[in-house]
Design a protein around this motif. Structure first.
Motif, PDB file in Angstrom:
ATOM      1  N   LEU A  50     -12.237  55.740  50.219  1.00 25.16           N
ATOM      2  CA  LEU A  50     -12.917  55.232  49.116  1.00 25.16           C
ATOM      3  C   LEU A  50     -12.179  54.976  47.826  1.00 25.16           C
ATOM      4  O   LEU A  50     -13.023  54.264  46.761  1.00 25.16           O
ATOM      5  N   ALA A  51     -10.992  55.819  47.381  1.00 26.19           N
ATOM      6  CA  ALA A  51     -10.680  55.267  46.320  1.00 26.19           C
ATOM      7  C   ALA A  51      -9.551  53.590  46.221  1.00 26.19           C
ATOM      8  O   ALA A  51      -9.210  53.138  45.197  1.00 26.19           O
ATOM      9  N   PHE A  52      -9.982  53.366  47.227  1.00 31.90           N
ATOM     10  CA  PHE A  52      -9.413  51.823  47.126  1.00 31.90           C
ATOM     11  C   PHE A  52     -10.155  50.743  45.809  1.00 31.90           C
ATOM     12  O   PHE A  52      -9.479  49.781  46.039  1.00 31.90           O
ATOM     13  N   ALA A  53     -11.454  50.529  46.111  1.00 31.46           N
ATOM     14  CA  ALA A  53     -11.795  49.830  44.960  1.00 31.46           C
ATOM     15  C   ALA A  53     -11.324  49.824  43.787  1.00 31.46           C
ATOM     16  O   ALA A  53     -11.134  49.077  43.222  1.00 31.46           O
ATOM     17  N   SER A  54     -11.012  50.682  43.394  1.00 28.61           N
ATOM     18  CA  SER A  54     -10.014  51.600  41.913  1.00 28.61           C
ATOM     19  C   SER A  54      -8.874  50.629  42.082  1.00 28.61           C
ATOM     20  O   SER A  54      -8.417  50.487  41.284  1.00 28.61           O
ATOM     21  N   ILE A  55      -8.364  52.177  42.599  1.00 28.90           N
ATOM     22  CA  ILE A  55      -6.923  51.593  43.262  1.00 28.90           C
ATOM     23  C   ILE A  55      -6.120  50.253  42.812  1.00 28.90           C
ATOM     24  O   ILE A  55      -5.151  49.652  42.587  1.00 28.90           O
ATOM     25  N   SER A  56      -7.412  49.014  43.719  1.00 26.73           N
ATOM     26  CA  SER A  56      -7.484  47.778  44.185  1.00 26.73           C
ATOM     27  C   SER A  56      -6.671  47.104  43.009  1.00 26.73           C
ATOM     28  O   SER A  56      -6.036  45.629  42.388  1.00 26.73           O
ATOM     29  N   THR A  57      -8.175  47.378  41.983  1.00 26.12           N
ATOM     30  CA  THR A  57      -7.654  46.698  40.258  1.00 26.12           C
ATOM     31  C   THR A  57      -7.594  47.226  39.083  1.00 26.12           C
ATOM     32  O   THR A  57      -6.285  46.938  38.328  1.00 26.12           O
ATOM     33  N   ASP A  58      -7.266  48.510  38.944  1.00 31.43           N
ATOM     34  CA  ASP A  58      -6.783  49.656  37.752  1.00 31.43           C
ATOM     35  C   ASP A  58      -5.232  49.690  37.688  1.00 31.43           C
ATOM     36  O   ASP A  58      -4.565  49.271  36.924  1.00 31.43           O
ATOM     37  N   LEU A  59      -4.613  49.523  38.948  1.00 32.57           N
ATOM     38  CA  LEU A  59      -3.649  49.594  39.238  1.00 32.57           C
ATOM     39  C   LEU A  59      -2.601  48.127  38.769  1.00 32.57           C
ATOM     40  O   LEU A  59      -1.625  48.207  37.785  1.00 32.57           O
TER      41      LEU A  59
END
Length: 429
Positions: A50-59
């Protein structure tokens, strides 16, 4: 008739009052739970998906200026790496949902993770901004499989209120990604070039791929949708015609329009208008994430007692009221920076009462098509977010006012969606 014996009992020991290893005393609706450690493994794997959407951008956000120099691209072109990801992410969910209903959850998620890995590697090897934008779309198409089918896996294993509780727990876990992502990306940049961030995403994707196979399939063959994929995709039409489902999706979608208006507008409001330093802006961003996490914890503790619909209504009322406060503060400058930040933090915290409960309600409307329903809600969610950010940008005038009014209208829209959809057969949502 439920196929209880075929449904693996991953995670019921996480439910309130269910100790590890205790058999469920029921009429056969649930088999004996696995040990608690298996439930924690489920929590870790699904939380990561579920966190992939955030991980892929925020990082990689801290790397954008350096990437612009390295690739010879301006800010507007690099911002397309974010919007193109959102487009691919929203469209990808509509693709993976019916596939998950027909072929099970784990296999399609595994394929999606491999697509994500290929996309992340392509980003690392990109030598121009257009190449980077293209590979970001590939990355998003892969990441969307994990997000849409992780929600469906929760519905496979839990009834409605328990599913809302589990989703709240998972969203608390996934909120760590935007909290730590920019900081972790900054630390990577201290010792390596920007490409290392995308190689880190490759490693995260491969690790999650391996971890996925420690969990059993949650959708047994006898419960799968045998409708041909062509007809299954066309089946989105009847889903869109269900008023109750649209109420849940609309409550979530309107709210996300406000959230993304905030994401797009707060850097200019805090840094440009109130002259806040980027470091303090990061601190306020983190404060909003912490508020969201607290609300999700509260929701997970209360939902089995009061019901997901009641807490969802509470969240939409809170979003409408705090959205109005945001509009007032941003237009009149009443309370200054503190007034705007405080009202935005409270508006963001309503996420904890809206999203998990709305998704659980939507999934309960069509339990045999959980993948398709999850995909539809996700597409509406992120599509509305893109509209919200675009409208806030289109009316930008150098003040926080336009952002505030978009947030206010979004909160009101969320409440009205839930209210109007409930006016059927006297059954309020």
């Amino acid at each position: 008739m439920t196929n209880a014996r075929a449904t693996p009992a991953i995670g019921p020991s996480l439910q309130a009052g269910a100790p590890a290893g205790e058999a469920v005393a029921s009429s056969g609706a649930r088999p004996e739970p696995r040990p608690l450690r298996h439930g924690l493994r489920l929590l870790a794997v699904l939380g990561t998906l579920l966190a992939f959407a955030s991980i892929s951008t925020d990082l990689y956000l801290p790397a954008l200026p350096g990437m612009g120099i390295a690739l010879g691209a301006g800010q507007s072109l690099l911002e397309l790496t974010i919007s193109s990801y959102l487009i691919g992410f929203g469209a990808g969910q509509l693709f993976w949902g019916p596939i998950g209903d027909r072929y099970g959850r784990r296999g399609p998620v595994a394929v999606g993770l491999l697509v994500f890995v290929v996309g992340a590697a392509g980003c690392a090897l990109a030598t121009s901004a257009p190449q980077l934008i293209g590979w970001r779309v590939v990355q998003a198409l892969g990441a969307s499989a994990g997000v849409v089918l992780a929600r469906a896996m929760v519905r496979d294993l839990y009834d409605r209120d328990r599913a809302a509780r589990m989703l709240s727990i998972l969203m608390t876990v996934m909120a760590i990604a935007p909290l730590l992502g920019p900081s972790l990306g900054g630390q990577i940049l201290r010792v390596a070039p920007w490409q290392a961030i995308f190689w880190t995403l490759v490693a995260i994707g491969l690790t999650t791929f391996a971890s996925l196979f420690t969990l059993p399939e949650t959708l047994p063959p006898e419960r799968r949708d045998t409708t041909p994929l062509r007809r299954a995709v066309a089946g989105y039409g009847p889903l869109l015609g269900d008023r109750r489902l649209l109420g849940y999706a609309g409550a979530c979608g309107f709210y996300y329009a406000g959230i993304f208006a905030s994401v797009a507008g707060t850097p200019f409001a805090y840094i440009g208008y109130y002259k806040l330093s980027p470091q303090l802006y990061g601190a306020l961003f983190a404060a909003g994430t912490i508020g969201l996490m607290i609300a999700n914890v509260v929701n997970s503790r209360l939902v089995t007692r009061f019901g997901s619909d009641r807490l969802l209504r509470l969240g939409t009322i809170g979003a409408a009221l705090t959205g109005g406060v945001v509009a007032l503060v941003s237009t009149t400058d009443w309370g200054g920076l503190f007034g705007l930040a405080a009202s935005l933090i409270v508006f963001g915290a309503m996420n904890g009462f809206i999203v998990a409960n709305a998704i659980a309600g939507a999934l309960s409307s069509f339990p045999t098509r959980a993948g398709a329903v999850s995909a539809l809600v996700g597409a509406i969610q992120y599509g509305s977010g893109m509209i919200g950010s675009a409208v806030a940008g289109a009316f930008a005038d150098g003040t926080p006012g336009p952002m505030g009014w978009v947030i206010a209208l979004s909160g009101i829209g969320s409440l009205l969606s839930l209210t109007l959809a409930g006016r059927r057969r006297g059954a309020p949502l």
